[in-house]
Design a protein around this motif. Structure first.
Motif, PDB file in Angstrom:
ATOM      1  N   ILE A 163      12.132 -11.241   1.841  1.00  0.00           N
ATOM      2  CA  ILE A 163      11.417 -11.420   3.104  1.00  0.00           C
ATOM      3  C   ILE A 163      10.790 -12.813   3.132  1.00  0.00           C
ATOM      4  CG2 ILE A 163      10.977  -8.995   3.545  1.00  0.00           C
ATOM      5  CD1 ILE A 163       8.191  -9.315   2.425  1.00  0.00           C
ATOM      6  N   PHE A 164      10.673 -13.356   4.354  1.00  0.00           N
ATOM      7  CA  PHE A 164      10.230 -14.738   4.530  1.00  0.00           C
ATOM      8  C   PHE A 164       9.199 -14.832   5.653  1.00  0.00           C
ATOM      9  CE2 PHE A 164      14.528 -14.855   2.848  1.00  0.00           C
ATOM     10  CZ  PHE A 164      14.444 -15.803   1.822  1.00  0.00           C
ATOM     11  N   SER A 165       8.414 -15.902   5.622  1.00  0.00           N
ATOM     12  CA  SER A 165       7.504 -16.181   6.728  1.00  0.00           C
ATOM     13  C   SER A 165       8.288 -16.211   8.029  1.00  0.00           C
ATOM     14  CB  SER A 165       6.803 -17.531   6.514  1.00  0.00           C
ATOM     15  OG  SER A 165       5.965 -17.503   5.388  1.00  0.00           O
ATOM     16  N   GLY A 166       7.738 -15.627   9.071  1.00  0.00           N
ATOM     17  CA  GLY A 166       8.417 -15.588  10.363  1.00  0.00           C
ATOM     18  C   GLY A 166       9.239 -14.343  10.581  1.00  0.00           C
ATOM     19  N   ASP A 167       9.493 -13.569   9.517  1.00  0.00           N
ATOM     20  CA  ASP A 167      10.219 -12.300   9.682  1.00  0.00           C
ATOM     21  C   ASP A 167       9.393 -11.343  10.535  1.00  0.00           C
ATOM     22  OD1 ASP A 167      12.279 -13.201   8.134  1.00  0.00           O
ATOM     23  OD2 ASP A 167      11.852 -11.927   6.398  1.00  0.00           O
ATOM     24  N   LYS A 168      10.097 -10.570  11.362  1.00  0.00           N
ATOM     25  CA  LYS A 168       9.439  -9.526  12.154  1.00  0.00           C
ATOM     26  C   LYS A 168       9.758  -8.186  11.510  1.00  0.00           C
ATOM     27  CE  LYS A 168       9.668  -9.813  16.619  1.00  0.00           C
ATOM     28  NZ  LYS A 168      10.228  -9.754  17.994  1.00  0.00           N
TER      29      LYS A 168
ATOM     30  N   PRO B 167       0.829  -1.218   0.000  1.00  0.00           N
ATOM     31  CA  PRO B 167       0.000   0.000   0.000  1.00  0.00           C
ATOM     32  C   PRO B 167       0.858   1.262   0.000  1.00  0.00           C
ATOM     33  CG  PRO B 167      -0.843  -1.604   1.577  1.00  0.00           C
ATOM     34  CD  PRO B 167       0.461  -2.139   1.093  1.00  0.00           C
ATOM     35  N   GLU B 168       0.387   2.296  -0.661  1.00  0.00           N
ATOM     36  CA  GLU B 168       1.149   3.534  -0.768  1.00  0.00           C
ATOM     37  C   GLU B 168       1.369   4.201   0.582  1.00  0.00           C
ATOM     38  OE1 GLU B 168      -0.591   6.155  -3.557  1.00  0.00           O
ATOM     39  OE2 GLU B 168      -0.263   4.859  -5.291  1.00  0.00           O
ATOM     40  N   GLN B 169       0.417   4.029   1.501  1.00  0.00           N
ATOM     41  CA  GLN B 169       0.503   4.688   2.800  1.00  0.00           C
ATOM     42  C   GLN B 169       1.219   3.826   3.839  1.00  0.00           C
ATOM     43  OE1 GLN B 169      -0.423   7.823   3.078  1.00  0.00           O
ATOM     44  NE2 GLN B 169      -1.137   7.824   0.974  1.00  0.00           N
ATOM     45  N   MET B 170       2.161   2.993   3.400  1.00  0.00           N
ATOM     46  CA  MET B 170       2.907   2.098   4.279  1.00  0.00           C
ATOM     47  C   MET B 170       4.379   2.134   3.926  1.00  0.00           C
ATOM     48  SD  MET B 170       2.694  -2.068   4.278  1.00  0.00           S
ATOM     49  CE  MET B 170       4.169  -3.032   4.627  1.00  0.00           C
ATOM     50  N   VAL B 171       5.231   2.162   4.950  1.00  0.00           N
ATOM     51  CA  VAL B 171       6.686   2.133   4.761  1.00  0.00           C
ATOM     52  C   VAL B 171       7.269   1.066   5.684  1.00  0.00           C
ATOM     53  CG1 VAL B 171       8.850   3.395   5.006  1.00  0.00           C
ATOM     54  CG2 VAL B 171       6.825   4.563   4.135  1.00  0.00           C
ATOM     55  N   ILE B 172       8.120   0.189   5.170  1.00  0.00           N
ATOM     56  CA  ILE B 172       8.804  -0.814   5.994  1.00  0.00           C
ATOM     57  C   ILE B 172      10.051  -0.177   6.580  1.00  0.00           C
ATOM     58  CG2 ILE B 172       9.917  -3.079   6.028  1.00  0.00           C
ATOM     59  CD1 ILE B 172       8.174  -3.849   3.645  1.00  0.00           C
ATOM     60  N   VAL B 173      10.131  -0.124   7.902  1.00  0.00           N
ATOM     61  CA  VAL B 173      11.238   0.533   8.585  1.00  0.00           C
ATOM     62  C   VAL B 173      12.406  -0.421   8.769  1.00  0.00           C
ATOM     63  CG1 VAL B 173      11.945   1.738  10.695  1.00  0.00           C
ATOM     64  CG2 VAL B 173       9.624   2.054   9.781  1.00  0.00           C
ATOM     65  N   SER B 174      12.119  -1.657   9.191  1.00  0.00           N
ATOM     66  CA  SER B 174      13.185  -2.629   9.420  1.00  0.00           C
ATOM     67  C   SER B 174      12.632  -4.042   9.316  1.00  0.00           C
ATOM     68  CB  SER B 174      13.834  -2.431  10.796  1.00  0.00           C
ATOM     69  OG  SER B 174      12.910  -2.729  11.824  1.00  0.00           O
ATOM     70  N   VAL B 175      13.544  -5.014   9.121  1.00  0.00           N
ATOM     71  CA  VAL B 175      13.201  -6.432   9.085  1.00  0.00           C
ATOM     72  C   VAL B 175      14.144  -7.158  10.038  1.00  0.00           C
ATOM     73  CG1 VAL B 175      13.037  -8.517   7.670  1.00  0.00           C
ATOM     74  CG2 VAL B 175      12.456  -6.288   6.674  1.00  0.00           C
ATOM     75  N   GLU B 176      13.577  -7.972  10.921  1.00  0.00           N
ATOM     76  CA  GLU B 176      14.398  -8.749  11.860  1.00  0.00           C
ATOM     77  C   GLU B 176      14.219 -10.229  11.569  1.00  0.00           C
ATOM     78  OE1 GLU B 176      14.584  -9.772  16.611  1.00  0.00           O
ATOM     79  OE2 GLU B 176      13.830  -7.800  15.985  1.00  0.00           O
ATOM     80  N   ARG B 177      15.364 -10.939  11.433  1.00  0.00           N
ATOM     81  CA  ARG B 177      15.322 -12.371  11.124  1.00  0.00           C
ATOM     82  C   ARG B 177      16.424 -13.086  11.907  1.00  0.00           C
ATOM     83  NH1 ARG B 177      16.536 -12.600   5.538  1.00  0.00           N
ATOM     84  NH2 ARG B 177      14.417 -11.777   5.275  1.00  0.00           N
TER      85      ARG B 177
ATOM     86  N   GLY C 219      17.348 -12.863  14.892  1.00  0.00           N
ATOM     87  CA  GLY C 219      18.128 -11.955  15.721  1.00  0.00           C
ATOM     88  C   GLY C 219      18.930 -10.921  14.958  1.00  0.00           C
ATOM     89  N   GLU C 220      18.912 -10.973  13.635  1.00  0.00           N
ATOM     90  CA  GLU C 220      19.659 -10.015  12.814  1.00  0.00           C
ATOM     91  C   GLU C 220      18.705  -8.923  12.304  1.00  0.00           C
ATOM     92  OE1 GLU C 220      22.399  -9.820   8.732  1.00  0.00           O
ATOM     93  OE2 GLU C 220      21.468 -11.701   9.364  1.00  0.00           O
ATOM     94  N   LEU C 221      19.121  -7.679  12.455  1.00  0.00           N
ATOM     95  CA  LEU C 221      18.314  -6.554  11.995  1.00  0.00           C
ATOM     96  C   LEU C 221      18.758  -6.142  10.604  1.00  0.00           C
ATOM     97  CD1 LEU C 221      16.103  -4.509  12.865  1.00  0.00           C
ATOM     98  CD2 LEU C 221      17.964  -2.968  13.508  1.00  0.00           C
ATOM     99  N   LEU C 222      17.798  -6.080   9.673  1.00  0.00           N
ATOM    100  CA  LEU C 222      18.093  -5.701   8.299  1.00  0.00           C
ATOM    101  C   LEU C 222      17.439  -4.364   7.988  1.00  0.00           C
ATOM    102  CD1 LEU C 222      17.227  -9.129   6.584  1.00  0.00           C
ATOM    103  CD2 LEU C 222      19.474  -8.367   7.403  1.00  0.00           C
ATOM    104  N   ILE C 223      18.170  -3.488   7.319  1.00  0.00           N
ATOM    105  CA  ILE C 223      17.607  -2.249   6.809  1.00  0.00           C
ATOM    106  C   ILE C 223      17.105  -2.543   5.397  1.00  0.00           C
ATOM    107  CG2 ILE C 223      18.004   0.169   6.262  1.00  0.00           C
ATOM    108  CD1 ILE C 223      18.219  -0.577   9.241  1.00  0.00           C
ATOM    109  N   PRO C 224      15.813  -2.511   5.180  1.00  0.00           N
ATOM    110  CA  PRO C 224      15.262  -2.997   3.908  1.00  0.00           C
ATOM    111  C   PRO C 224      15.617  -2.128   2.705  1.00  0.00           C
ATOM    112  CG  PRO C 224      13.547  -1.985   5.239  1.00  0.00           C
ATOM    113  CD  PRO C 224      14.759  -2.027   6.102  1.00  0.00           C
TER     114      PRO C 224
END
Length: 220
Positions: free
Chosen positions: A194-199, A171-181, A183-188
């Motif tokens: 991205i995978f099932s179980g990602d936070k 959606p246009e009104q949504m921004v992904i800030v970070s992805v955690e997998r 225990g590792e933090l990813l800057i998208p």
């Protein structure tokens, strides 16, 4: 969510309609036959002809299985009593009352109502936040509730699992800030997979939350 609405007038009608559009399951208690008929015919939802301040009507509406009770009658005393009964007798975890007189909102909260508001739009936005806490969690509101930051866990059956962010039309009104997998933090970035179980932490306008949930298959 299963939601009991006390009051089937104009406010209750449009609230029930909005909740239906957002995949909730409303049941309305209303004391006027003509209003009950309109709700049942137009929206095809369960409608109880009765008094929302009685245990009998609340029981018939399924209050013992409800996730929330929203009282939106034209009388603040009815809204207060309905919410009190919902909490004390049926242990409903979320009670919301419409304060027809904004000056009564603080009194309602003091007497046990979880949330007292004067706007139907505010009630609808509140319900959008009441989702499965194992998949999405509201963290903070921004700009007086216009937008929020959410923590989302992608479900096991996430259909875009293994795809790049650039391949998914969010959606246009949504921004992904970070992805955690793991225990590792990813800057998208666009090429981030991205995978099932990602936070994920996302920033989204509250008005777009239903669309976000549908895209990520987080609807109830």
């Amino acid at each position: 969510m299963k939601i009991v609405i006390v009051g089937g007038g104009t406010v209750g009608y449009y609230l029930a309609k909005a909740l239906l559009e957002h995949s909730h399951e409303p049941t309305v208690i209303e004391s006027r036959k003509e209003a009950c008929a309109r709700l049942a015919n137009d929206l095809d939802i369960p409608v109880i002809l009765g008094d929302g301040t009685t245990i009998e009507s609340l029981q018939e509406a399924g209050a013992d299985k409800a996730d929330a009770l929203i009282a939106v009658s034209g009388r603040d005393e009815i809204n207060l009593i309905a919410c009190q009964l919902g909490r004390l007798e049926f242990h409903i975890r979320r009670t919301i009352a419409k304060a027809n007189n904004p000056k009564n909102a603080d009194v309602m909260r003091t007497l046990g109502v979880d949330i007292a508001v004067s706007s139907i739009d505010a009630i609808t936005r509140l319900m959008e936040r009441e989702v499965d806490m194992s998949t999405i969690k509201h963290l903070i509101s921004l700009n007086q509730g216009e937008a929020s930051i959410f923590e989302i866990v992608l479900p096991n059956d996430f259909k875009y699992s293994g795809k790049k962010l650039s391949d998914i039309r969010f959606p246009e009104q949504m921004v992904i800030v970070s992805v955690e997998r793991s225990g590792e933090l990813l800057i998208p970035r666009g090429n981030t997979l991205i995978f099932s179980g990602d936070k994920m932490l996302i920033l989204a306008k509250d008005s777009a939350l239903h669309e976000v949930k549908e895209k990520l298959r987080l609807t109830n």
